[in-house]
Design a protein around this motif. Structure first.
Motif, PDB file in Angstrom:
ATOM      1  N   ALA A 119     -37.284  -3.903  15.097  1.00 42.49           N
ATOM      2  CA  ALA A 119     -36.929  -4.064  14.592  1.00 42.49           C
ATOM      3  C   ALA A 119     -36.949  -4.130  13.056  1.00 42.49           C
ATOM      4  CB  ALA A 119     -35.568  -5.057  15.010  1.00 42.49           C
ATOM      5  N   PHE A 120     -37.892  -5.187  13.335  1.00 40.09           N
ATOM      6  CA  PHE A 120     -38.515  -5.963  11.849  1.00 40.09           C
ATOM      7  C   PHE A 120     -39.108  -4.975  11.201  1.00 40.09           C
ATOM      8  CE2 PHE A 120     -41.959  -7.912   9.435  1.00 40.09           C
ATOM      9  CZ  PHE A 120     -41.893  -8.507   8.424  1.00 40.09           C
ATOM     10  N   ASP A 121     -39.992  -3.879  12.306  1.00 38.93           N
ATOM     11  CA  ASP A 121     -40.684  -3.107  11.274  1.00 38.93           C
ATOM     12  C   ASP A 121     -40.058  -2.157  10.732  1.00 38.93           C
ATOM     13  OD1 ASP A 121     -43.380  -0.965  11.155  1.00 38.93           O
ATOM     14  OD2 ASP A 121     -41.860   0.315  12.168  1.00 38.93           O
ATOM     15  N   ARG A 122     -38.511  -1.371  11.239  1.00 37.73           N
ATOM     16  CA  ARG A 122     -37.895  -1.032  11.018  1.00 37.73           C
ATOM     17  C   ARG A 122     -36.871  -1.320  10.117  1.00 37.73           C
ATOM     18  NH1 ARG A 122     -38.512   3.415  10.429  1.00 37.73           N
ATOM     19  NH2 ARG A 122     -40.784   1.701  10.379  1.00 37.73           N
ATOM     20  N   TYR A 123     -36.082  -3.125   9.135  1.00 35.13           N
ATOM     21  CA  TYR A 123     -36.748  -3.364   8.379  1.00 35.13           C
ATOM     22  C   TYR A 123     -36.849  -3.793   7.576  1.00 35.13           C
ATOM     23  CZ  TYR A 123     -35.016  -8.062   5.346  1.00 35.13           C
ATOM     24  OH  TYR A 123     -34.477  -8.367   4.535  1.00 35.13           O
ATOM     25  N   VAL A 124     -38.244  -3.721   7.425  1.00 33.84           N
ATOM     26  CA  VAL A 124     -39.128  -3.675   6.409  1.00 33.84           C
ATOM     27  C   VAL A 124     -39.846  -2.449   5.551  1.00 33.84           C
ATOM     28  CG1 VAL A 124     -41.061  -4.201   4.975  1.00 33.84           C
ATOM     29  CG2 VAL A 124     -40.492  -6.085   6.869  1.00 33.84           C
ATOM     30  N   ALA A 125     -39.261  -1.138   6.799  1.00 29.55           N
ATOM     31  CA  ALA A 125     -39.416  -0.208   5.900  1.00 29.55           C
ATOM     32  C   ALA A 125     -38.679   0.290   5.443  1.00 29.55           C
ATOM     33  CB  ALA A 125     -39.281   1.066   7.608  1.00 29.55           C
ATOM     34  N   ILE A 126     -37.068   0.555   5.764  1.00 32.80           N
ATOM     35  CA  ILE A 126     -35.703   0.525   4.736  1.00 32.80           C
ATOM     36  C   ILE A 126     -35.144  -0.395   3.883  1.00 32.80           C
ATOM     37  CG2 ILE A 126     -33.768   1.075   5.175  1.00 32.80           C
ATOM     38  CD1 ILE A 126     -34.004   2.094   8.359  1.00 32.80           C
ATOM     39  N   ILE A 135     -47.064  -5.938   3.924  1.00 36.72           N
ATOM     40  CA  ILE A 135     -46.421  -7.294   4.416  1.00 36.72           C
ATOM     41  C   ILE A 135     -46.838  -6.806   6.074  1.00 36.72           C
ATOM     42  CG2 ILE A 135     -43.934  -8.072   5.718  1.00 36.72           C
ATOM     43  CD1 ILE A 135     -42.544  -6.802   2.891  1.00 36.72           C
ATOM     44  N   LEU A 136     -46.633  -5.797   6.170  1.00 36.97           N
ATOM     45  CA  LEU A 136     -47.444  -5.559   7.803  1.00 36.97           C
ATOM     46  C   LEU A 136     -48.758  -4.781   7.729  1.00 36.97           C
ATOM     47  CD1 LEU A 136     -44.229  -3.759   8.841  1.00 36.97           C
ATOM     48  CD2 LEU A 136     -45.297  -6.110   9.499  1.00 36.97           C
ATOM     49  N   THR A 137     -49.136  -5.355   7.375  1.00 31.97           N
ATOM     50  CA  THR A 137     -50.901  -5.695   7.337  1.00 31.97           C
ATOM     51  C   THR A 137     -51.656  -5.366   8.247  1.00 31.97           C
ATOM     52  OG1 THR A 137     -51.753  -7.736   7.106  1.00 31.97           O
ATOM     53  CG2 THR A 137     -51.295  -5.958   4.816  1.00 31.97           C
ATOM     54  N   PRO A 138     -52.348  -4.985   8.968  1.00 35.36           N
ATOM     55  CA  PRO A 138     -52.914  -5.382  10.117  1.00 35.36           C
ATOM     56  C   PRO A 138     -53.141  -6.266  10.772  1.00 35.36           C
ATOM     57  CG  PRO A 138     -54.867  -3.196   8.879  1.00 35.36           C
ATOM     58  CD  PRO A 138     -53.418  -3.928   7.973  1.00 35.36           C
ATOM     59  N   ARG A 139     -53.965  -6.923   9.530  1.00 36.65           N
ATOM     60  CA  ARG A 139     -53.933  -8.391  10.019  1.00 36.65           C
ATOM     61  C   ARG A 139     -52.727  -8.930  10.501  1.00 36.65           C
ATOM     62  NH1 ARG A 139     -56.498 -13.704   6.758  1.00 36.65           N
ATOM     63  NH2 ARG A 139     -56.336 -14.941   8.385  1.00 36.65           N
ATOM     64  N   THR A 140     -51.992  -9.144   9.771  1.00 37.42           N
ATOM     65  CA  THR A 140     -49.919  -9.064  10.487  1.00 37.42           C
ATOM     66  C   THR A 140     -50.333  -8.708  11.061  1.00 37.42           C
ATOM     67  OG1 THR A 140     -49.472  -9.829   7.864  1.00 37.42           O
ATOM     68  CG2 THR A 140     -47.256  -9.316   9.494  1.00 37.42           C
ATOM     69  N   ILE A 141     -49.981  -7.530  12.250  1.00 40.16           N
ATOM     70  CA  ILE A 141     -49.191  -6.648  13.283  1.00 40.16           C
ATOM     71  C   ILE A 141     -50.489  -7.223  14.347  1.00 40.16           C
ATOM     72  CG2 ILE A 141     -49.861  -4.312  13.983  1.00 40.16           C
ATOM     73  CD1 ILE A 141     -49.053  -3.087  12.033  1.00 40.16           C
ATOM     74  N   VAL A 142     -51.407  -7.894  14.424  1.00 39.05           N
ATOM     75  CA  VAL A 142     -52.433  -8.003  15.814  1.00 39.05           C
ATOM     76  C   VAL A 142     -51.098  -9.705  15.667  1.00 39.05           C
ATOM     77  CG1 VAL A 142     -54.835  -9.309  16.045  1.00 39.05           C
ATOM     78  CG2 VAL A 142     -54.691  -6.617  15.213  1.00 39.05           C
ATOM     79  N   ILE A 214     -32.385  -9.171  16.295  1.00 34.83           N
ATOM     80  CA  ILE A 214     -32.439  -7.895  16.219  1.00 34.83           C
ATOM     81  C   ILE A 214     -31.490  -7.231  15.504  1.00 34.83           C
ATOM     82  CG2 ILE A 214     -32.172  -5.834  17.627  1.00 34.83           C
ATOM     83  CD1 ILE A 214     -34.152  -6.724  19.369  1.00 34.83           C
ATOM     84  N   ALA A 215     -29.967  -8.203  15.998  1.00 37.33           N
ATOM     85  CA  ALA A 215     -28.549  -7.065  16.062  1.00 37.33           C
ATOM     86  C   ALA A 215     -28.398  -8.141  14.479  1.00 37.33           C
ATOM     87  CB  ALA A 215     -27.456  -8.491  16.049  1.00 37.33           C
ATOM     88  N   ILE A 216     -29.150  -8.902  13.755  1.00 38.66           N
ATOM     89  CA  ILE A 216     -28.947  -9.609  11.975  1.00 38.66           C
ATOM     90  C   ILE A 216     -30.022  -8.401  11.472  1.00 38.66           C
ATOM     91  CG2 ILE A 216     -29.942 -10.818  10.396  1.00 38.66           C
ATOM     92  CD1 ILE A 216     -29.299 -13.565  12.355  1.00 38.66           C
ATOM     93  N   SER A 217     -31.162  -7.726  11.816  1.00 38.70           N
ATOM     94  CA  SER A 217     -31.636  -6.771  11.216  1.00 38.70           C
ATOM     95  C   SER A 217     -30.663  -5.629  10.913  1.00 38.70           C
ATOM     96  CB  SER A 217     -33.406  -6.387  11.312  1.00 38.70           C
ATOM     97  OG  SER A 217     -32.850  -6.123  12.897  1.00 38.70           O
ATOM     98  N   TYR A 218     -30.425  -4.605  12.127  1.00 37.25           N
ATOM     99  CA  TYR A 218     -29.760  -4.291  11.552  1.00 37.25           C
ATOM    100  C   TYR A 218     -28.732  -4.315  10.968  1.00 37.25           C
ATOM    101  CZ  TYR A 218     -32.680  -0.849  14.168  1.00 37.25           C
ATOM    102  OH  TYR A 218     -33.247  -0.147  15.322  1.00 37.25           O
ATOM    103  N   ILE A 219     -28.415  -5.029  10.830  1.00 37.15           N
ATOM    104  CA  ILE A 219     -26.849  -5.119   9.804  1.00 37.15           C
ATOM    105  C   ILE A 219     -27.165  -5.501   8.288  1.00 37.15           C
ATOM    106  CG2 ILE A 219     -25.303  -7.101   8.785  1.00 37.15           C
ATOM    107  CD1 ILE A 219     -24.575  -8.074  11.715  1.00 37.15           C
ATOM    108  N   LEU A 220     -28.682  -5.860   8.093  1.00 38.41           N
ATOM    109  CA  LEU A 220     -29.421  -6.363   7.142  1.00 38.41           C
ATOM    110  C   LEU A 220     -29.542  -4.740   6.350  1.00 38.41           C
ATOM    111  CD1 LEU A 220     -31.610  -9.430   6.506  1.00 38.41           C
ATOM    112  CD2 LEU A 220     -28.910  -8.358   5.232  1.00 38.41           C
ATOM    113  N   HIS A 244     -35.192   3.738  17.788  1.00 41.59           N
ATOM    114  CA  HIS A 244     -35.348   2.362  18.383  1.00 41.59           C
ATOM    115  C   HIS A 244     -33.520   1.772  19.419  1.00 41.59           C
ATOM    116  CE1 HIS A 244     -34.952  -2.061  17.244  1.00 41.59           C
ATOM    117  NE2 HIS A 244     -36.390  -2.211  18.361  1.00 41.59           N
ATOM    118  N   VAL A 245     -32.552   2.381  18.607  1.00 43.03           N
ATOM    119  CA  VAL A 245     -31.044   1.496  18.949  1.00 43.03           C
ATOM    120  C   VAL A 245     -30.847   2.318  19.887  1.00 43.03           C
ATOM    121  CG1 VAL A 245     -28.685   1.811  18.790  1.00 43.03           C
ATOM    122  CG2 VAL A 245     -30.455   1.950  16.687  1.00 43.03           C
ATOM    123  N   CYS A 246     -31.320   3.564  20.395  1.00 44.19           N
ATOM    124  CA  CYS A 246     -30.935   4.021  22.423  1.00 44.19           C
ATOM    125  C   CYS A 246     -31.662   2.756  22.985  1.00 44.19           C
ATOM    126  CB  CYS A 246     -31.406   5.508  22.226  1.00 44.19           C
ATOM    127  SG  CYS A 246     -29.979   5.848  20.963  1.00 44.19           S
TER     128      CYS A 246
END
Length: 299
Positions: A119-126, A135-142, A214-220, A244-246
């Motif tokens: 959900a955080f990934d989708r929030y940053v992408a949109i 923001i989502l560098t390989p180091r951050t993802i790991v 998750i709800a907050i991220s999707y509201i945003l 993701h929602v499904c």
């Protein structure tokens, strides 16, 4: 005050009885369970292979974590359940029961954490598409992956000690297809208030907090989407979140129903509860590859 020699009480094996009241139908129940489990294994394996060359992308990295966690969740419970359906009540050693209990709950909490990371990934992408790669560098993802795994371990590991401390001086027959925390604790001849409250705190602080975030991220996300100028852009942005929602709905709705029915649904028949508890460890892992396979063009 009576003092219990704990090591003398909890070293015996437990007997998993299966689904009480449906013993005569176990063989027939095993057929759809086996087929769905095979779909989960094959589907998730294909999904991992399909994503092999895309793991550098944050969404696919988190999706691969979800796939592996789903496989752990279903494989922890389903093979033992099938052996009960085919061969009758099965014994499981106390250490084996604790191991199954740990991996069941660990994979459930980790699944929830991975859905939050996605959900955080989708929030940053949109909401911040131009800063997505910074923001989502390989180091951050790991770091996120290690953090949510460590958090899940720390949350669930105390359950092993809470069950291990209990004296089991009455029956060792467990009317279930697998060992889970409160179900095993209820067999003890001691006060299990600590187990009940800890299980409730895990649900409240770990899983429900994930749901809220998750709800907050999707509201945003929705706020950002409806500010887009064109209809096509809005549909494209919402389309990236559809799968993701499904998956979120398939995971949380049956899980919460099973958990709440187990703790508070005293009028819910035990047979119904155990059937539903088995479904929620096998249905989402089987359907997730289908959802992502249909919804994600790259896959």
């Amino acid at each position: 005050m009576t003092m219990y020699n704990l090591t003398g009480y909890n070293t015996g094996a437990f007997t998993l009885l299966g689904i009480p009241g449906l013993e005569q139908y176990h063989v027939w129940i095993s057929i759809p369970f086996c087929l769905i489990y095979l779909v989960a294994i094959v589907g998730n394996s294909i999904l991992l292979i399909a994503m092999e060359h895309s793991l550098h992308a944050p969404m696919f990295f988190f999706l691969s974590m979800l796939v592996i966690t789903d496989l752990i969740l279903s494989t922890t419970c389903v093979p033992k359940a099938l052996s009960i359906f085919w061969f009758g009540p099965q014994e499981i050693s106390f250490p084996g029961c604790l191991t199954q209990l740990f991996f069941l709950h660990f994979s459930f909490v980790l699944d929830s954490s991975v859905l939050l990371a996605m959900a955080f990934d989708r929030y940053v992408a949109i909401c911040s598409p131009l800063r997505y790669t910074t923001i989502l560098t390989p180091r951050t993802i790991v770091t996120i992956a290690v953090g949510i795994s460590f958090r899940s371990f720390c949350v669930i590991f105390p359950c092993v000690f809470l069950v291990n401390r209990l004296p089991f001086c009455r029956t060792h027959d467990l009317p279930h297809t697998y060992c889970e925390h409160i179900g095993v604790a209820r067999l003890a001849c001691a006060d299990i208030s600590v187990n009940i409250w800890y299980g409730f705190c895990v649900l409240l602080l770990a899983v429900i907090s994930d749901v809220i975030l998750i709800a907050i991220s999707y509201i945003l996300i929705l706020c950002a989407v409806f500010r887009l100028p064109s209809q096509d852009a809005r549909q494209k942005a919402l389309g990236t979140c559809g799968s993701h929602v499904c998956v979120i709905l398939m995971f949380y709705i049956p899980a919460f129903f099973s958990i709440l029915a187990h703790r508070f649904g005293h009028n819910v028949p035990r047979t119904f509860h155990i059937v539903f508890a088995n479904l929620y460890v096998i249905i989402p892992p089987a359907l997730n590859p289908v959802v992502y396979g249909v919804k994600t063009k790259k896959i």
